[in-house]
Design a protein around this motif. Structure first.
Motif: not given
Length: 163
Positions: A113-123, A140-157
């Motif tokens: 997603s557009e927002v997740d792109r920005g989050v992963v670039l910052l990470y 900030a409390n939700n960033i860790g969970v979001r990053i974990k989900r993004i990493k899982d999604r990128l791994k699948v892709i």
């Protein structure tokens, strides 16, 4: 824009701008348009920088906002169509598209997603969860969970591309 401002306030952070513009564009032409617009908006709005954060954090925020705005405009513009043109010669500006493994990573990031792109670039730029939250305007409390989900999604892709 004065060359002094560009040299001292934009050029040192061009890597940030390049990464963000690259994540939201598919062609060299669009990349160059986005990059130029981000630089212009940084110059236009630099007086609004209140020094409540680092300059690099502010550059990230401006770049993300500009790219998201341009992306929305292009989605709503029936006249705009994506070009498959990439220059043959490796010019200074085309280096952003030259590395094949990096191209694969960006292709995977573009499926987020557009927002997740920005989050992963910052990470990937090793920003803290607090900085990521500040730049993206989230909690900030939700960033860790979001990053974990993004990493899982990128791994699948990426695993799907390798196999």
């Amino acid at each position: 824009m004065s060359s002094d401002f560009y040299t001292s306030m934009i050029l040192p952070f061009s890597g940030i701008i390049i990464k963000i513009c690259r994540a939201y564009t598919n062609t060299q032409e669009d990349f160059e348009d986005y990059y130029q617009e981000v630089c212009l908006q940084i110059w236009r709005s630099h007086a609004n920088f209140r020094e409540e954060s680092q300059w690099s954090t502010w550059v990230y925020r401006v770049a993300l906002n500009v790219c998201l705005t341009l992306l929305k405009k292009r989605k709503n513009d029936p006249q705009h169509f994506a070009s498959d043109y990439l220059p043959d010669e490796a010019t200074e500006d085309s280096r952003a598209f030259a590395n094949e493994s990096l191209n694969e990573l960006y292709a995977a990031i573009k499926q987020l997603s557009e927002v997740d792109r920005g989050v992963v670039l910052l990470y990937l730029d090793e920003k803290s969860y607090q900085e990521i939250a500040e730049i993206t305007g989230t909690n900030a409390n939700n960033i860790g969970v979001r990053i974990k989900r993004i990493k899982d999604r990128l791994k699948v892709i990426l695993d799907g591309k390798v196999n």
